[in-house]
Design a protein around this motif. Structure first.
Motif, short mmCIF file in Angstrom:
data_model
loop_
_atom_site.label_atom_id
_atom_site.label_comp_id
_atom_site.label_asym_id
_atom_site.label_seq_id
_atom_site.Cartn_x
_atom_site.Cartn_y
_atom_site.Cartn_z
N UNK A 1 -33.48 24.56 7.88
CA UNK A 1 -33.48 23.16 8.30
C UNK A 1 -34.64 22.74 9.18
N UNK B 1 -38.30 20.00 6.29
CA UNK B 1 -37.75 19.31 5.13
C UNK B 1 -38.74 19.32 3.96
N UNK B 2 -40.01 19.19 4.25
CA UNK B 2 -41.04 19.23 3.20
C UNK B 2 -41.88 20.49 3.40
N UNK C 1 -35.12 30.74 -4.20
CA UNK C 1 -34.01 29.88 -4.62
C UNK C 1 -34.51 28.82 -5.59
N UNK D 1 -36.52 23.91 3.98
CA UNK D 1 -35.48 23.61 4.95
C UNK D 1 -34.49 22.55 4.49
N UNK D 2 -34.89 21.73 3.55
CA UNK D 2 -33.98 20.72 3.03
C UNK D 2 -32.90 21.39 2.18
N UNK D 3 -33.35 22.17 1.22
CA UNK D 3 -32.43 22.86 0.32
C UNK D 3 -31.57 23.86 1.10
N UNK E 1 -30.71 23.88 4.26
CA UNK E 1 -29.74 23.22 5.13
C UNK E 1 -28.58 22.66 4.31
N UNK E 2 -28.91 22.04 3.18
CA UNK E 2 -27.85 21.50 2.32
C UNK E 2 -26.94 22.62 1.83
N UNK E 3 -27.54 23.72 1.38
CA UNK E 3 -26.73 24.85 0.87
C UNK E 3 -25.82 25.39 1.96
N UNK F 1 -24.74 23.90 4.80
CA UNK F 1 -23.70 22.94 5.20
C UNK F 1 -22.64 22.78 4.10
N UNK F 2 -23.12 22.85 2.83
CA UNK F 2 -22.18 22.73 1.72
C UNK F 2 -21.17 23.87 1.75
N UNK F 3 -21.65 25.07 2.02
CA UNK F 3 -20.73 26.22 2.07
C UNK F 3 -19.77 26.07 3.25
N UNK G 1 -30.31 16.06 5.53
CA UNK G 1 -30.10 17.15 6.49
C UNK G 1 -29.85 16.59 7.89
N UNK H 1 -34.93 13.96 7.01
CA UNK H 1 -35.13 14.29 5.61
C UNK H 1 -36.58 14.32 5.17
N UNK H 2 -36.77 14.60 3.90
CA UNK H 2 -38.13 14.60 3.37
C UNK H 2 -38.53 13.16 2.99
N UNK I 1 -24.36 18.33 3.75
CA UNK I 1 -23.71 19.18 2.76
C UNK I 1 -22.20 19.26 2.92
N UNK I 2 -21.73 19.36 4.16
CA UNK I 2 -20.29 19.52 4.37
C UNK I 2 -19.50 18.26 4.01
N UNK J 1 -17.43 18.10 0.45
CA UNK J 1 -16.04 18.57 0.32
C UNK J 1 -15.10 17.88 1.31
N UNK K 1 -31.69 20.05 -5.56
CA UNK K 1 -30.73 20.19 -4.46
C UNK K 1 -29.30 20.21 -4.99
N UNK L 1 -28.53 23.54 -6.71
CA UNK L 1 -28.38 24.62 -5.72
C UNK L 1 -27.05 24.49 -4.99
N UNK M 1 -24.20 27.22 -5.30
CA UNK M 1 -23.87 27.90 -4.05
C UNK M 1 -22.36 27.86 -3.81
N UNK N 1 -19.77 30.96 -3.40
CA UNK N 1 -18.89 31.15 -2.25
C UNK N 1 -17.43 31.25 -2.68
#
Lengths: 348, 348
Positions: free
Chosen positions: A146, A149-150, A181, A229-231, A233-235, A237-239, B183, B190-191, B214-215, B218, B231, B234, B238, B242
């Motif tokens: 994170x 981002x770019x 990734x 860092x964008x991807x 961070x998203x991955x 937070x998503x988990x 993010x 962000x970018x 990301x969170x 869900x 994104x 991924x 991801x 998980x």
């Protein structure tokens, strides 16, 4: 090897209530460890007293009169809090009085201050944030999570070097495998930056596995996962979101009626063992890589057990010379643009 | 409203063994539904027979002599298999004989063929892939899930329009909320592409919630999540990784010894209810949006229950006029660059 860690004792949601007992545990478990607790002396002394502990040659207090708030802007922290526990802990790392510092303070302020005080390593354009995640094979490290981002392909290559040396130092793996990734395994997959990064990694001396996909993170396909860092961070937070939802649904199902509650009671030992296995506290401690000093960021809400793990990461990085390892590998990869700056000091 | 769905009966890992029983179930549950099974007539007839079913005015077979393989390249499928079940199903959608088509065939070939045969809607530069995911509040839709690795802000705005209309049609929500995957929640995060997309969405007539992380996917913070295909892919993979790891760990803990196995037996009804709640089969059916026809992609490994859900998505899209809704909303947003192409045909 004797190691000294500077701890931002005031950082995080719980400050000394968490950082002090974690420090005491770390000292107990590592006889070659010294700790400097940085922050309000009286507050730290009181916390030590409540644990029936005192300062000693191995446990010093370094007074710092200010505290960076958890929601304070990096700009405000940098400008107005020059004697903050966070900044002084970083200063001690820069001066060589400490080999590394650990803080649970706010991420933005910590990164900005660390970058300002320590500067980046020769050849590193931007620092990145790396952390371990649980995987089916043990753990997988991932960066950037994170900070950027770019990113350019060259920066992602630098991240790969830094991450590989981190895994090497913390996990004692001599030649960790690196996954890029992506959204498919073929070389032609992905966006332009990732395709170019793949080329650079294939040309490098690193142990490049190739492209990996999101599910490979938790499969443990590679020791390290590289992304911007964008991807990242998203991955991450998503988990966190998915794990939260699954935990919530499981609890709801077990609490539905008296019969399911009874089942929950029966299954409790297994559910606890399961929870322990995924316990995020065991993975606490994100490394700020690419700086001329070891900085580890603990989760703000960490408890003493989690903060102890962050200290452990800092110890391993410092003891195994992660800065020297990164610098050497950057030279091997001919990434050494900024040669006018003096090399890393001997303590690392 | 009478709806006709063309089904690529040969697609997927299991072909007619899955597509035919799924079609029969859909016909049983929806009296205003007609289905055209596209593929090798003899094979489909045999499968129908094994279910004691026959063709009827509501269930026709349209013979197609070729089958696109699951690992076949899009180029090969396009060039060499002009009479494939996949292509013919799409042709029927283009000609208006069907209102939508569903295929479990390979994603690359399906997207390439659909794009070639149907073309994109006026104002849409690239089609995107959207799907529902389970969330704490029910379900969250997300796009793009992998069709476009590099996207412009303008394309992400187009995705937002398409996704919002999809949610509106399938979930019957008149004005779905839209989150921009980022993010951090602040506008400056962000970018560059995402920051610009935020500006476009704030200026639009859509129900834009703002940046989400990301969170939030869900948590169900918004009805729709917009991101580029890199994104999105991924994040999706991801979460698959998980979920797989958590399932594996839970199974391992329950199988550890005779006592834990006994506990598993006790808790089985609850564990089954939990599993059912997250059952990915209930979320099967990814929409290819932005084309001049409704195309729904089923997971290749889908069983009949999962494939039935993909048919359901196609029915809802066609019945509620998703193409017309998208076209109208694009006009409201003044996204109508490609005005030389005739408007969408009446059936949608």
């Amino acid at each position: 090897m004797d190691i000294t860690i500077a701890i931002d004792a005031m950082g995080g949601d719980h400050g000394p209530h968490v950082t002090v007992p974690a420090a005491l545990r770390a000292l107990k478990e590592d006889e070659q460890l010294n700790i400097v607790l940085v922050g309000l002396e009286d507050t730290i002394q009181a916390e030590l007293k409540s644990h029936k502990a005192t300062t000693s040659p191995r446990l010093r207090i370094h007074h710092a009169s200010e505290v960076v708030l958890m929601d304070e802007s990096p700009q405000s922290a940098m400008k107005n809090k020059k004697d903050s526990s966070m900044r002084v802990a970083i200063n001690l790392t820069k001066s060589g009085e400490a080999n590394a510092c650990v803080s649970a303070g706010n991420t933005g302020a910590l990164m900005a201050t660390a970058r300002f005080v320590l500067k980046t390593l020769p050849g590193i354009e931007r620092p990145a944030i790396a952390s371990a995640l649980p995987s089916e094979k043990g753990s997988t490290y991932m960066l950037d999570l994170g900070a950027n981002a770019d990113c350019t392909a060259e920066q992602l290559l630098q991240f790969a070097v830094m991450g590989a040396m981190l895994v090497s130092c913390v996990e004692h793996k001599p030649n960790p495998s690196i996954g890029l990734l992506n959204i498919g395994s073929e070389d032609i997959k992905g966006n332009e930056v990732v395709k170019r990064t793949g080329e650079l990694l294939r040309e490098s001396h690193l142990n490049f596995y190739g492209n990996i996909e999101g599910d490979d993170i938790f499969k443990g396909t590679t020791d390290l996962v590289v992304c911007d860092g964008f991807v990242g961070n998203v991955a991450l937070k998503t988990t966190e979101g998915l794990a939260h939802m699954m935990g919530k649904f499981l609890t709801q199902e077990f609490k539905k009626n008296w019969l399911s509650k009874l089942m929950a009671l029966c299954a409790m030992p297994v559910l606890k063992a399961f929870k322990k296995r995924l316990d995020p506290r065991r993975y606490n401690g994100a490394s700020f890589l690419g700086l001329r000093g070891v900085v580890v960021k603990s989760h703000g809400g960490a408890d003493a057990f989690a903060f102890y793990h962050a200290i452990h990461v800092a110890i391993e990085e410092a003891r195994n010379g992660v800065l020297r390892r990164i610098t050497e590998q950057l030279e091997i990869e001919h990434i050494q643009k900024d040669t006018t700056i003096a090399p890393v000091t001997a303590e690392n």
